[in-house]
Design an enzyme around this catalytic site. Structure first.
Site, PDB file in Angstrom:
ATOM      1  N   HIS A  90      10.530   7.574   7.670  1.00  0.00           N
ATOM      2  CA  HIS A  90       9.704   8.078   8.469  1.00  0.00           C
ATOM      3  C   HIS A  90       8.869   8.896   8.261  1.00  0.00           C
ATOM      4  O   HIS A  90       8.076   9.810   9.160  1.00  0.00           O
ATOM      5  CB  HIS A  90      11.008   8.673   9.779  1.00  0.00           C
ATOM      6  CG  HIS A  90      11.306   6.659  11.088  1.00  0.00           C
ATOM      7  ND1 HIS A  90      11.770   7.159   9.558  1.00  0.00           N
ATOM      8  CD2 HIS A  90      11.132   7.122  11.583  1.00  0.00           C
ATOM      9  CE1 HIS A  90      12.486   5.769  11.183  1.00  0.00           C
ATOM     10  NE2 HIS A  90      11.843   5.691  11.675  1.00  0.00           N
ATOM     11  N   GLU A 107       6.258  -6.320  11.481  1.00  0.00           N
ATOM     12  CA  GLU A 107       5.071  -6.181  10.763  1.00  0.00           C
ATOM     13  C   GLU A 107       3.966  -6.800   9.611  1.00  0.00           C
ATOM     14  O   GLU A 107       2.575  -7.028  10.216  1.00  0.00           O
ATOM     15  CB  GLU A 107       5.105  -4.857  10.035  1.00  0.00           C
ATOM     16  CG  GLU A 107       5.599  -3.600  11.197  1.00  0.00           C
ATOM     17  CD  GLU A 107       6.979  -3.699  11.895  1.00  0.00           C
ATOM     18  OE1 GLU A 107       7.613  -4.375  10.538  1.00  0.00           O
ATOM     19  OE2 GLU A 107       7.445  -2.677  12.022  1.00  0.00           O
TER      20      GLU A 107
END
Lengths: 379, 362, 335
Positions: free
Chosen positions: C134, C65
């Site tokens: 999440h 990322e």
């Protein structure tokens, strides 16, 4: 005996270490050079490994079925990678520190986690991470961040002059992350007692190994940090166990870190919510099944006369029984009280925020204790 | 999920043979409902549905071998699981494609017609404690802001002079209508003493018919006048507004098509309207569209004779009738007060109009 | 109007439509992220795009990322318009250094010589029974950073229009997509390439007694409550519902007009309470609109805890009953 020169040579020039073939035959009999390690004569050890691997697979498949029937949530199957996780678990000593990612169910079982506690975690309950060996890290979801933690723990062990080592597992996808490369750098610079095991199962969700990195091997990323590294056939328990015991021994003797790239294949979807048929061909999976680790070890122990059909039947039954009992035990564990979310944010919840705890209780009454609330599906 | 695949049934076995199907395409299944039976090396196993849904398609016939991970059932309406984590399906399954819901929104917010009252919380608190309605208080601060002084003055006023009561409903609309009328209309009232041939049983209805007659003869008083555009619409029907007095205030329900209805019909109609007004269930439509108004204030008080009733635009005339009185020789007189909007109606037209009413009553 | 362009789509399909439209009309737009190519994204937001636009424009990245964000900064500075996807907001923190130190500041520290017209997209929020990490809602982190725009759509039509606008915008935009709404409803959306204005709120329902402000997945529960209360109220609609949509900058003009009309405000957000975006709105109201308030501002938010792992997440997530209780409290409260 593991070839020592592979410690420091460029691992891209060697073939992954392997002792038994896909069919479970010793390679020495097929013209290979490497003599099998001595422990292959230790029947108890091999059978222990085989039992753990079988239990791991049985648990894994049950977990998938439980997810399909809504009893646990999204679950990442470890199908086909049992040799890696069981070898890690068995090579670790009790006081070593295990730093897993999220596909290490086999290692966790070997490390003493109860099946019902693993189910507790995958069933959405934080208490699942409260059990197991006291110093082990919990399952890690943010990819590769565990590598930096492993390095920190290894530093602490060194500073505290303890003799234990750290084993850190990660996937092929994780090897692309900055955290991994930074962890390697630090481990090499500080000469830390940490062993990294890359479970290269060829797939990071839908991204195949060849897109993940241009390097011929993942292990050689360690060379840039002057860390000895090698590739191993991850589905060969004998190779994995030898390499891991020696690597951890080395680390405990303060001879420094190591990176082991275990070559395997992800026979299942990434998780129960993934559909791998979208991005890979079934015949690739079918071919990979031929290399799977449990069949291989089974054939080997059959050949050695350590195992037979009867024993196999009993083992399968035992596994099922054990799993069924654990599933029932899991289902008897009630969910925590709503206010539990405040219990462990700090050592003790600050008084000045007590109004939120009160609010939580009121929210619970408002939503779940009304006469209209008849939904019994929530546990 | 869209596809349900053969899960591992345990025992390390990787395939099973289909023995029996309990469901077929088109069936609605519930969670845990048994869908099929398969035979493994060891046993026959029943397989339940993991979710509620409608079967789109089943895979495999009896006798076929299915491997773990191969699809058994396809559900209708669901796409693939669409996520590597979690459960995205928030909708219960429909038996057809989900219908589009209308999504209405505007950018920003519409300016409001409600005037914003400015008063700080502490002053509001003060108002609450003193029993003062801030909506009733005129603020003397900048931009109409209400101060604590304003509140205290209002509280004193309430104490010495009683609380101010906010107008609502028909009283509120009457105030608004009258102001508008006053601002626009140029009113002239003609008074007349009309001898009655006989005293009718229902004065209102009889006068109503007389008004209808007069409108036919002198249509200038039965129009809708647009004061801005200076145009008028001569109407060929008479929808007569009847002023009705109630506790809540003044209502003006409308008797439709007076010109072609009998007195009996009008009586019944009027009674029905009055009833609806009293019961407070009169539909708003019945209060709209009058072409001319009749106000029988005489029916409320035997001493009231003359008045200057108010013309309500877009109408141009209003007929007021007072209490009938007798003169020396016993003749009965009906006092009529007709206000007309001199922007649109002449004195001559108004005068003749009264004449026609008188003709009918005589 | 061309009727062929009217499509019934859910929110994630609307995102796909907007990406498809913008990439069809501007060659400088590229996308990068994990699993966005062949797999079409883990939520299928980029389904079919690699087939249509090719691997050079729809790039499957290695699992990293930090470099996804860093590479996007570089691409943007060099004249492309990159749309970077972070698979879940839970993994966005690795991008913070590039977003805060570089994307948000490029224009400022070069006095306009270099700019960073990138979009960083991520699914955000909880309520889908997901694994740990999440279910994040940390939009406040980005809202705090000068130089960034933060957008959160709450319907297919708004997702379509706002994403088009975000892509066209010359400044860096963080585009957070409430995953709980991804497939919850289907709306008719016109695939006409019309962007919606950034930095404006949307009024979803008009009302006269109370202003309800929210964004993201909570809009679903807010709409249900508001429609029910307005249907029950008879003479006039009581609750005005505003979808904030632009978390940074906040359209206070619209909020102001609304509160001057109603005099009461309830703010709903899934994110934790302390220093959540609701605090910013409440502060503005205290600074500028106190004189119009009939009762104190009320916030309905997540607790200052990690969202419980999914077995107990319903004790954290905001329900219709929670919103209704807050509205009733506000309607009955006074100073």
């Amino acid at each position: 005996m593991m070839p020592h020169n592979s410690y420091i040579s460029n691992s891209s020039l060697t073939v992954p270490l392997q002792y038994i073939s896909s069919q479970g035959e010793p390679l020495t009999e097929l013209g290979g050079k490497n003599e099998l390690p001595d422990f292959v004569n230790d029947k108890a050890l091999l059978l222990q490994a085989y039992r753990w691997m079988s239990l791991t697979r049985a648990f894994d498949q049950k977990a998938v079925a439980l997810q399909r029937t809504g009893i646990i949530g999204t679950y990442p199957s470890s199908l086909g990678q049992e040799a890696i996780s069981v070898a890690c678990g068995m090579a670790l000593e009790k006081d070593d520190v295990f730093v897993p990612y999220y596909r290490d169910h086999g290692s966790q079982l070997v490390r003493g986690h109860l099946i019902e506690h693993l189910l507790l975690y995958w069933g959405g309950d934080e208490r699942g991470s409260a059990f197991g060996p006291a110093s082990d890290m919990p399952i890690c979801v943010p990819i590769a961040t565990q590598a930096s933690h492993a390095v920190g723990i290894a530093s602490a062990l060194k500073i505290q002059q303890k003799r234990q080592a750290v084993l850190c597992t990660l996937g092929d996808g994780a090897s692309s992350k900055g955290d991994f490369l930074e962890a390697l750098n630090l481990a090499g610079s500080w000469h830390l007692p940490v062993v990294f095991v890359i479970n290269n199962n060829q797939w990071a969700i839908s991204v195949p190994r060849h897109i993940q990195s241009g390097a011929p091997t993942l292990a050689q990323k360690a060379s840039a940090a002057a860390i000895p590294n090698l590739q191993v056939d991850g589905n060969d328990f004998i190779a994995m166990y030898e390499v891991l015991t020696e690597a951890l021994q080395r680390a405990r003797q303060r001879k420094g870190p190591m990176v082991i790239e275990a070559i395997s294949y992800r026979l299942s979807d990434h998780t129960t919510a993934d559909d791998a048929s979208r991005y890979r061909e079934q015949d690739e999976v079918d071919k990979a099944w031929k290399n799977e680790p449990i069949k291989r070890l089974q054939n080997y122990i059959f050949q050695r006369g350590f195992w037979d059909k009867n024993a196999e039947g009993c083992l399968q039954d035992d596994c099922q029984t054990q799993i069924e009992k654990s599933v029932m035990a899991y289902q008897r564990i009630e969910a925590e009280q709503p206010e539990a979310m405040f219990d462990h944010m700090y050592q003790s919840w600050p008084d000045v925020m007590d109004d939120q705890v009160v609010e939580c209780g009121e929210k619970y009454k408002r939503n779940f204790l009304t006469p209209e609330y008849q939904y019994s599906g929530l546990k | 999920m869209r596809y349900f695949k053969l899960p591992d049934l345990g025992e390390g076995l990787i395939e099973a043979e289909i023995v029996e199907w309990h469901v077929k395409a088109g069936d609605q299944v519930a969670t845990d409902q048994l869908m099929l039976a398969v035979e493994t090396a060891k046993a026959i196993v029943e397989i339940p549905s993991p979710q509620m849904g409608i079967i789109e398609h089943t895979f495999g016939e009896i006798g076929d071998t299915v491997h773990i991970g191969e699809p058994l059932v396809e559900y209708q309406g669901e796409n693939d699981s669409v996520s590597v984590v979690g459960n995205l399906s928030a909708q219960p399954l429909a038996d057809k494609a989900p219908e589009a819901v209308v999504d209405r929104f505007t950018v920003g917010v519409k300016a409001s017609s409600i005037a914003a009252i400015q008063v700080s919380p502490s002053v509001r608190g003060l108002a609450g404690r003193l029993g003062v309605d801030v909506g009733q208080v005129k603020g003397t601060g900048e931009g109409g802001r209400i101060s604590s002084d304003d509140i205290e003055k209002a509280a004193k006023m309430n104490q010495s002079h009683g609380n101010s009561e906010k107008l609502t409903g028909v009283r509120k609309s009457m105030a608004k209508v009258m102001v508008k009328s006053h601002q626009q209309v140029v009113p002239v009232t003609l008074f007349a003493d009309v001898p009655l041939a006989r005293e009718p049983s229902d004065m209102t209805v009889t006068v109503a018919k007389a008004i209808a007659f007069a409108c036919a003869k002198e249509p200038a008083l039965n129009v809708w006048f647009d004061g801005d555009k200076l145009s008028r619409r001569l109407l060929n029907f008479v929808d007569l507004g009847i002023a009705v007095d109630t506790e809540q205030g003044l209502f003006v329900p409308v008797l439709r098509q007076v010109q072609e209805r009998s007195e009996d019909d009008l009586k019944a109609g009027l009674a029905a309207l009055k009833d609806a007004v009293i019961k407070r269930n009169i539909p708003p439509a019945e209060l709209n569209g009058a072409t001319i108004i009749l106000s029988n204030y005489g029916s409320l008080n035997p001493y009231c004779r003359y008045g200057t009733p108010v013309v309500v635009p877009p109408m141009v005339a209003i007929v007021g009738i007072g209490a009938i009185y007798s003169i020396k020789d016993g003749e009965k007189i009906l006092p009529i007060s007709l206000t007309f909007d001199h922007r649109c109606v002449t004195g001559g037209e108004a005068s003749r109009f009264i004449g026609y009413i008188a003709e009918q009553l005589n | 109007m061309n009727d062929e362009r009217l499509k019934n789509v859910n929110l994630v399909e609307a995102i796909n439509m907007a990406l498809n439209y913008s990439m069809s009309h501007d060659d400088s737009i590229v996308m990068l992220g994990e699993d966005i190519g062949k797999n079409g994204g883990v939520f299928r937001a980029t389904d079919g795009l690699q087939d249509k636009f090719g691997c050079a424009r729809i790039m499957d990245t290695p699992l990293a990322e930090t470099s996804i964000a860093g590479a996007a900064v570089g691409m943007a500075v060099a004249g492309l318009k990159p749309i970077a996807e972070i698979q879940f907001m839970g993994f966005i923190y690795a991008t913070l250094e590039h977003i805060i130190c570089h994307a948000a500041r490029m224009r400022n520290r070069t006095r306009g010589r270099l700019t960073c017209p990138m979009v960083l997209r991520a699914p955000y929020g909880g309520g889908i029974h997901a694994p740990e990490h999440h279910s994040e809602s940390t939009e406040a982190l980005f809202a705090h950073i000068p130089g960034l725009r933060v957008i959160i759509p709450s319907s297919p039509a708004r997702a379509y229009g706002l994403l088009l606008a975000a892509i066209e915008n010359p400044d860096p935009v963080i585009f957070l997509e409430p995953k709980r709404l991804y497939r919850s409803e289907v709306h008719e959306v016109n695939d006409n390439g019309q962007p919606l204005p950034l930095d404006r709120c949307f009024t979803l329902r008009e009302g006269e007694e109370l202003t309800l402000i929210s964004w993201g997945a909570c809009i679903k529960e807010c709409l249900a409550v508001v429609d029910q209360m307005n249907a029950e109220s008879g003479s006039h609609d009581r609750i005005e519902l505003i979808d904030l949509a632009s978390i940074k900058p906040i359209d206070f003009a619209t909020i102001s007009d609304s509160i001057k009309k109603t005099g009461r405000c309830v703010i709903v957000h899934e994110a934790a309470k302390t220093c959540g975006v609701g605090a910013e709105i409440a502060a503005y109201i205290a600074e500028h609109l106190m004189a119009y308030c009939k009762s104190p501002v009320k916030r309905v938010t997540g607790f200052d805890t990690v969202m419980p792992y999914f077995r107990n997440e319903q004790h954290y997530l905001i329900s219709e009953l929670d919103i209704k209780a807050a509205i009733n409290t506000s309607l009955n409260a006074s100073f």
